[in-house]
Design a protein around this motif. Structure first.
Motif, PDB file in Angstrom:
ATOM      1  N   SER A   1       1.163  -5.665   0.125  1.00  0.00           N
ATOM      2  CA  SER A   1       2.481  -5.214   0.585  1.00  0.00           C
ATOM      3  C   SER A   1       3.618  -5.908  -0.159  1.00  0.00           C
ATOM      4  O   SER A   1       4.705  -5.341  -0.313  1.00  0.00           O
ATOM      5  CB  SER A   1       2.620  -5.447   2.086  1.00  0.00           C
ATOM      6  OG  SER A   1       2.421  -6.803   2.405  1.00  0.00           O
TER       7      SER A   1
ATOM      8  N   THR B   1      -1.071   9.016   7.591  1.00  0.00           N
ATOM      9  CA  THR B   1      -0.852   7.728   6.932  1.00  0.00           C
ATOM     10  C   THR B   1       0.409   7.830   6.063  1.00  0.00           C
ATOM     11  O   THR B   1       0.746   8.913   5.564  1.00  0.00           O
ATOM     12  CB  THR B   1      -2.047   7.325   6.048  1.00  0.00           C
ATOM     13  OG1 THR B   1      -2.211   8.301   5.005  1.00  0.00           O
ATOM     14  CG2 THR B   1      -3.328   7.229   6.855  1.00  0.00           C
ATOM     15  N   PRO B   2       1.104   6.711   5.841  1.00  0.00           N
ATOM     16  CA  PRO B   2       2.317   6.770   5.011  1.00  0.00           C
ATOM     17  C   PRO B   2       2.026   7.180   3.572  1.00  0.00           C
ATOM     18  O   PRO B   2       2.819   7.903   2.958  1.00  0.00           O
ATOM     19  CB  PRO B   2       2.871   5.344   5.096  1.00  0.00           C
ATOM     20  CG  PRO B   2       1.754   4.499   5.584  1.00  0.00           C
ATOM     21  CD  PRO B   2       0.898   5.380   6.419  1.00  0.00           C
ATOM     22  N   SER B   3       0.896   6.737   3.016  1.00  0.00           N
ATOM     23  CA  SER B   3       0.576   7.117   1.642  1.00  0.00           C
ATOM     24  C   SER B   3       0.338   8.626   1.542  1.00  0.00           C
ATOM     25  O   SER B   3       0.694   9.268   0.549  1.00  0.00           O
ATOM     26  CB  SER B   3      -0.639   6.338   1.132  1.00  0.00           C
ATOM     27  OG  SER B   3      -1.748   6.493   1.996  1.00  0.00           O
TER      28      SER B   3
ATOM     29  N   MET C   1       8.847   1.409   1.481  1.00  0.00           N
ATOM     30  CA  MET C   1       8.122   2.677   1.538  1.00  0.00           C
ATOM     31  C   MET C   1       8.729   3.576   2.613  1.00  0.00           C
ATOM     32  O   MET C   1       8.793   4.799   2.443  1.00  0.00           O
ATOM     33  CB  MET C   1       6.635   2.474   1.793  1.00  0.00           C
ATOM     34  CG  MET C   1       5.856   3.785   1.770  1.00  0.00           C
ATOM     35  SD  MET C   1       4.071   3.640   1.980  1.00  0.00           S
ATOM     36  CE  MET C   1       3.567   3.338   0.289  1.00  0.00           C
TER      37      MET C   1
ATOM     38  N   TRP D   1       2.351  -0.815   5.526  1.00  0.00           N
ATOM     39  CA  TRP D   1       3.354  -0.240   4.620  1.00  0.00           C
ATOM     40  C   TRP D   1       4.666  -0.971   4.823  1.00  0.00           C
ATOM     41  O   TRP D   1       4.918  -1.569   5.857  1.00  0.00           O
ATOM     42  CB  TRP D   1       3.492   1.266   4.811  1.00  0.00           C
ATOM     43  CG  TRP D   1       3.778   1.755   6.213  1.00  0.00           C
ATOM     44  CD1 TRP D   1       3.007   1.570   7.326  1.00  0.00           C
ATOM     45  CD2 TRP D   1       4.901   2.519   6.650  1.00  0.00           C
ATOM     46  NE1 TRP D   1       3.575   2.177   8.416  1.00  0.00           N
ATOM     47  CE2 TRP D   1       4.722   2.778   8.029  1.00  0.00           C
ATOM     48  CE3 TRP D   1       6.013   3.051   6.012  1.00  0.00           C
ATOM     49  CZ2 TRP D   1       5.645   3.511   8.780  1.00  0.00           C
ATOM     50  CZ3 TRP D   1       6.920   3.788   6.752  1.00  0.00           C
ATOM     51  CH2 TRP D   1       6.741   4.010   8.124  1.00  0.00           C
ATOM     52  N   THR D   2       5.501  -0.937   3.813  1.00  0.00           N
ATOM     53  CA  THR D   2       6.696  -1.763   3.781  1.00  0.00           C
ATOM     54  C   THR D   2       7.946  -0.987   4.194  1.00  0.00           C
ATOM     55  O   THR D   2       7.946   0.244   4.281  1.00  0.00           O
ATOM     56  CB  THR D   2       6.910  -2.311   2.360  1.00  0.00           C
ATOM     57  OG1 THR D   2       7.098  -1.184   1.482  1.00  0.00           O
ATOM     58  CG2 THR D   2       5.706  -3.120   1.894  1.00  0.00           C
TER      59      THR D   2
ATOM     60  N   ASP E   1       6.784   3.554  12.429  1.00  0.00           N
ATOM     61  CA  ASP E   1       5.520   2.838  12.248  1.00  0.00           C
ATOM     62  C   ASP E   1       4.781   2.758  13.585  1.00  0.00           C
ATOM     63  O   ASP E   1       5.361   2.376  14.605  1.00  0.00           O
ATOM     64  CB  ASP E   1       5.806   1.420  11.739  1.00  0.00           C
ATOM     65  CG  ASP E   1       4.565   0.716  11.215  1.00  0.00           C
ATOM     66  OD1 ASP E   1       3.476   1.328  11.219  1.00  0.00           O
ATOM     67  OD2 ASP E   1       4.677  -0.456  10.804  1.00  0.00           O
TER      68      ASP E   1
ATOM     69  N   GLU F   1       3.973  -3.911  -3.329  1.00  0.00           N
ATOM     70  CA  GLU F   1       4.528  -2.602  -2.993  1.00  0.00           C
ATOM     71  C   GLU F   1       6.028  -2.686  -2.782  1.00  0.00           C
ATOM     72  O   GLU F   1       6.790  -1.822  -3.235  1.00  0.00           O
ATOM     73  CB  GLU F   1       3.846  -2.070  -1.742  1.00  0.00           C
ATOM     74  CG  GLU F   1       4.372  -0.728  -1.272  1.00  0.00           C
ATOM     75  CD  GLU F   1       3.675  -0.283  -0.001  1.00  0.00           C
ATOM     76  OE1 GLU F   1       4.340  -0.271   1.051  1.00  0.00           O
ATOM     77  OE2 GLU F   1       2.478   0.040  -0.063  1.00  0.00           O
TER      78      GLU F   1
ATOM     79  N   ARG G   1      -5.976   0.079  -2.326  1.00  0.00           N
ATOM     80  CA  ARG G   1      -4.990  -0.645  -3.117  1.00  0.00           C
ATOM     81  C   ARG G   1      -5.589  -1.743  -3.988  1.00  0.00           C
ATOM     82  O   ARG G   1      -4.936  -2.207  -4.916  1.00  0.00           O
ATOM     83  CB  ARG G   1      -3.947  -1.293  -2.186  1.00  0.00           C
ATOM     84  CG  ARG G   1      -3.198  -0.335  -1.275  1.00  0.00           C
ATOM     85  CD  ARG G   1      -2.345   0.627  -2.049  1.00  0.00           C
ATOM     86  NE  ARG G   1      -1.352   1.284  -1.204  1.00  0.00           N
ATOM     87  CZ  ARG G   1      -0.665   2.355  -1.562  1.00  0.00           C
ATOM     88  NH1 ARG G   1      -0.892   2.899  -2.744  1.00  0.00           N
ATOM     89  NH2 ARG G   1       0.210   2.895  -0.753  1.00  0.00           N
TER      90      ARG G   1
END
Length: 436
Positions: free
Chosen positions: A342, A181-183, A218, A214-215, A232, A345, A427
């Motif tokens: 998002s 995951t990106p986080s 990010m 996710w943006t 992505d 974020e 979130r």
């Protein structure tokens, strides 16, 4: 690299013919085998013979997540258990879990579309893929694993968690591709620095990140910390798992959706009406080739827009969807305004003093909803004078309010105080249900 150019670069007319053939077969398949769809077709006054081309898909009923839960565990299966090779399920935090099943042919297709996805991200048989998605009932880990086997790349099935071990293996093995995951990618970068390691000196060339919205900001943060291309990927268990769509490494401009297997539609959120070309709406997918638990017009809840036509960057002809902008079920309505995490974020990632970790807390005071945005700040700014912290807090508040057009409160918190997740990041805490 394009894994299956004869399919991924197919002419539009030929693709539509293939989609039409597969839809006709699918409708007959579920009508013969799944009582749920038999009843749904009858309610619409439809018979399989009414569906002749892909254009007829709008005549068919929608399928919702509640339909899977209402038919728990196996009532939507289209084959007997003797033909089921694998079963996955959601966590089932509310009500029954969502159960999905795969035949051997479904597993083959899964490996095929994931090999396409890995190749789209620039992976080859010469790569070492460190797979940090969870293995188990969650589809992420095994989906990537099957794709690596099909592609011929070496896969390290490390799964999620145990971050210090992740980093040691990544360094010792010389992993060139990371999937997570990106986080979690940002969390691993933090841990690497704490261990005295420089994330930019790892041999990684690309990261394939998904399982949560996710943006673009990010993406920039991840690429800056790891010195990799951040790609992505999109998928969901109900359709097949990861491998529904992915960006190409050449452009990183929209996710190529493998529409020979998963036919996409965009509908206006909260309605059954099709969106206009290019308009943002809810993604609806039909599994044209799945045998175990095929789904017709499944409402994903994901908010995207779609681009038709040949990709100018890689030449694939499949439609592209935007990055997921949010979900119909995590969209917050604050005093009549639609708010997606998002959006916030994206604001925070443009503020140098803020860390990319935040939490939205919604409360109801009297009859009025109030949104508090908790923001982590970096070590340097947190040790500054109270006056400077207050100046930063007001700046963040102003930027968020300008984006959302609603009044919010902002609370700055110490570094590493917002809980990290090895999987999907949490979130939002919506306390309004406590008052209902």
């Amino acid at each position: 690299m394009i894994w299956q150019p004869e399919i991924e670069c197919m002419e539009q007319a030929a693709l539509r013919d293939l989609q039409s053939q597969r839809l006709v077969k699918l409708v007959q398949w579920v009508n013969d085998r799944v009582p749920f769809y038999q009843a749904a077709f009858q309610q619409k006054g439809l018979t399989p013979s009414d569906i002749k081309t892909i254009d007829d898909i709008q005549r068919l009923p929608f399928t919702k997540k509640t339909d899977l839960r209402d038919n728990y565990p196996f009532k939507l299966f289209a084959v007997p258990m003797s033909e089921i090779a694998e079963i996955h399920a959601s966590s089932g935090t509310t009500g029954n879990p969502t159960v999905v099943a795969y035949t051997k042919n479904d597993i083959k297709i899964w490996g095929e579309v994931m090999a396409r996805a890995l190749a789209s991200a620039g992976a080859t048989k010469d790569d070492i893929v460190q797979n940090a998605y969870g293995y188990g009932l969650f589809t992420g880990g095994l989906g990537v694993h099957y794709g690596c086997l099909e592609l011929g790349a070496a896969v390290v099935p490390v799964s999620s968690g145990a971050t210090k071990r992740q980093l040691k293996l990544m360094e010792d093995f010389g992993s060139t591709v990371i999937t997570c995951t990106p986080s979690y990618a940002l969390f691993m970068a933090e841990e690497a620095v704490e261990m005295g390691l420089d994330p930019k000196k790892f041999k990684l060339k690309v990261g394939i990140y998904g399982a949560e919205p996710w943006t673009h900001n990010m993406r920039k943060e991840i690429e800056a910390r790891w010195d990799v291309k951040a790609i992505d990927i999109y998928g969901l268990s109900e359709i097949i798992g990861p491998g529904v769509a992915i960006e190409c490494v050449e452009g990183q401009d929209g996710l190529h959706l493998f529409s020979d297997h998963f036919y996409p539609e965009i509908i206006k959120p909260g309605t059954d009406l099709p969106a206009q070309a290019g308009e943002t709406g809810e993604l609806v997918l039909t599994t044209l080739t799945k045998e175990g638990i095929p789904l017709i017009r499944y409402r994903t809840g994901d908010i995207v827009s779609m681009i038709e036509g040949t990709c100018p960057n890689c030449g694939r002809t499949s439609p592209r969807i935007s990055k997921v902008r949010g979900r119909t079920d995590d969209m917050l309505i604050i005093r009549g305004v639609n708010v997606f995490p998002s959006q916030i974020e994206s604001v925070l990632l443009q503020i140098e003093e803020a860390e990319p970790h935040y939490l939205l807390v919604v409360n109801r005071v009297g009859s009025l909803d109030q949104l508090e945005v908790q923001v982590e700040v970096n070590e340097k700014i947190f040790s500054d004078e109270v006056k400077q912290l207050e100046t930063l807090r007001k700046r963040i508040q102003k930027e968020i309010e300008s984006t959302l057009n609603i009044v919010v409160s902002v609370k700055l918190v110490e570094p590493r105080t917002i809980e990290r997740s090895m999987g999907k990041a949490v979130r939002v805490i919506d306390n309004r249900e406590l008052y209902q």
